[in-house]
Design an enzyme around this catalytic site. Structure first.
Site, short mmCIF file in Angstrom:
data_model
loop_
_atom_site.label_atom_id
_atom_site.label_comp_id
_atom_site.label_asym_id
_atom_site.label_seq_id
_atom_site.Cartn_x
_atom_site.Cartn_y
_atom_site.Cartn_z
N SER A 1 87.03 41.94 -67.68
CA SER A 1 86.30 42.58 -69.01
C SER A 1 86.42 42.13 -70.04
CB SER A 1 87.14 43.95 -68.64
OG SER A 1 88.23 44.07 -69.59
N ASN A 2 86.88 41.86 -70.27
CA ASN A 2 86.75 41.13 -71.63
C ASN A 2 86.08 39.29 -71.18
OD1 ASN A 2 89.48 41.34 -73.78
ND2 ASN A 2 90.87 41.42 -71.80
N MET B 1 95.36 34.17 -64.13
CA MET B 1 96.40 34.05 -63.87
C MET B 1 97.40 33.35 -63.67
SD MET B 1 96.71 36.96 -64.37
CE MET B 1 97.96 37.72 -64.01
N ARG B 2 96.92 31.75 -64.46
CA ARG B 2 97.54 30.44 -63.69
C ARG B 2 98.08 29.60 -65.02
NH1 ARG B 2 98.43 29.73 -59.11
NH2 ARG B 2 97.25 31.36 -57.54
N HIS C 1 96.23 38.40 -75.01
CA HIS C 1 97.35 38.65 -74.89
C HIS C 1 97.88 39.91 -75.09
CE1 HIS C 1 101.26 37.91 -72.52
NE2 HIS C 1 101.87 39.25 -73.90
N ASP D 1 102.19 31.63 -74.46
CA ASP D 1 101.88 32.47 -75.02
C ASP D 1 102.27 32.22 -75.92
OD1 ASP D 1 100.77 34.24 -73.15
OD2 ASP D 1 102.33 35.48 -72.32
C1 GRF Z 1 94.04 41.62 -70.41
O1 GRF Z 1 94.97 42.54 -70.43
C2 GRF Z 1 94.86 40.37 -70.66
O2 GRF Z 1 95.02 40.55 -71.86
C3 GRF Z 1 95.51 39.93 -70.03
O3 GRF Z 1 95.06 40.25 -68.22
C4 GRF Z 1 93.87 41.18 -68.77
C5 GRF Z 1 92.72 40.56 -68.06
O4 GRF Z 1 91.75 42.34 -68.20
N1 GRF Z 1 95.39 38.50 -70.00
P1 GRF Z 1 90.45 41.56 -67.93
O5 GRF Z 1 90.05 40.59 -66.82
O6 GRF Z 1 89.83 40.65 -68.79
O7 GRF Z 1 89.09 43.11 -67.42
#
Ligand code: GRF
Length: 202
Positions: A13-14, A90-91, A109, A145
């Site tokens: 989504s981001n 996620m890595r 984050h 982070d």
């Molecule tokens: C978000 O909450 C971001 O802050 C975290 O992982 C999530 C990813 O969400 N690092 P999306 O895949 O962007 O929807």
């Protein structure tokens, strides 16, 4: 054109929020060169392709971290990517990846760093009892982070919040914060002094 490479592992989504911001001109003179996922089943890959954005999976499985990263770096460099945006990737990146794009990797984050780094930041915030949380977009360095902070946005934590409810409230702000941060970095109108990222004086 300022070229973005976006790394995802999940729903993306981001990534889509950045794509919207590019199309709407909130990140001027920029384009998304490629979206890369470390799983071929990341739902975000298809979302990117539906929008005509080039999207590739570079599977981690069966390879060392070094081999995997070397391929990602090669794909980013071959597309002349200026800025790497981690969007739910996620890595952890190795120092060699960070060095290859020094001060050109951003992460988002879901907490107000330096509070609650690592996984399940929203649950950590609720369990700690803070009354406000939010999100942080920062440069990526060797600390988890931990790099210089570019943008933060704040939300209240309600007494009734579950991790899911708080995550949803924070996510709305993430989508705004990421576009703001990328627009600032793309503009070049900032300086980094120690840990501080500041607008360049006019
Ligand atoms: C978000 O909450 C971001 O802050 C975290 O992982 C999530 C990813 O969400 N690092 P999306 O895949 O962007 O929807």
């Amino acid at each position: 054109m300022f070229r973005l490479g976006i790394l995802i592992s999940g729903r993306g989504s981001n990534m889509l929020a950045l794509a919207d911001a590019v199309v709407e001109g909130r990140i001027p003179n920029a384009e998304i060169a490629v979206v890369i996922s470390d799983h071929e089943d990341a739902p975000g890959l298809e979302r990117a392709m539906e929008r005509g954005i080039e999207a590739v999976a570079i599977e981690r499985r069966g390879r060392t971290r070094e081999e995997h990263e070397r391929e990602i770096i090669a794909q980013l460099k071959s597309r002349a990517v200026d800025l790497v945006c981690l969007a739910g990737y996620m890595r952890l990146l190795s120092p060699c990846f960070i060095e290859a794009f020094r001060n050109r990797i951003l992460n988002i984050h879901p907490s107000l760093l330096p509070a609650f780094p690592g996984l399940e930041a929203q649950r950590q915030a609720i369990e700690h009892g803070v009354k406000f949380s939010g999100c942080t977009v920062h440069f990526v360095d060797e600390m988890l982070d931990g790099g210089p902070i570019i943008v933060q946005r704040v939300v209240p934590v309600l007494d009734t919040d579950t991790p899911d409810a708080l995550s949803a409230r924070i996510l709305v702000e993430e989508h705004k914060a990421y576009a703001e941060a990328v627009a600032l970095v793309a503009s070049g109108e900032f300086e980094i002094e120690g840990r501080r990222v500041r607008l360049r004086p006019a």
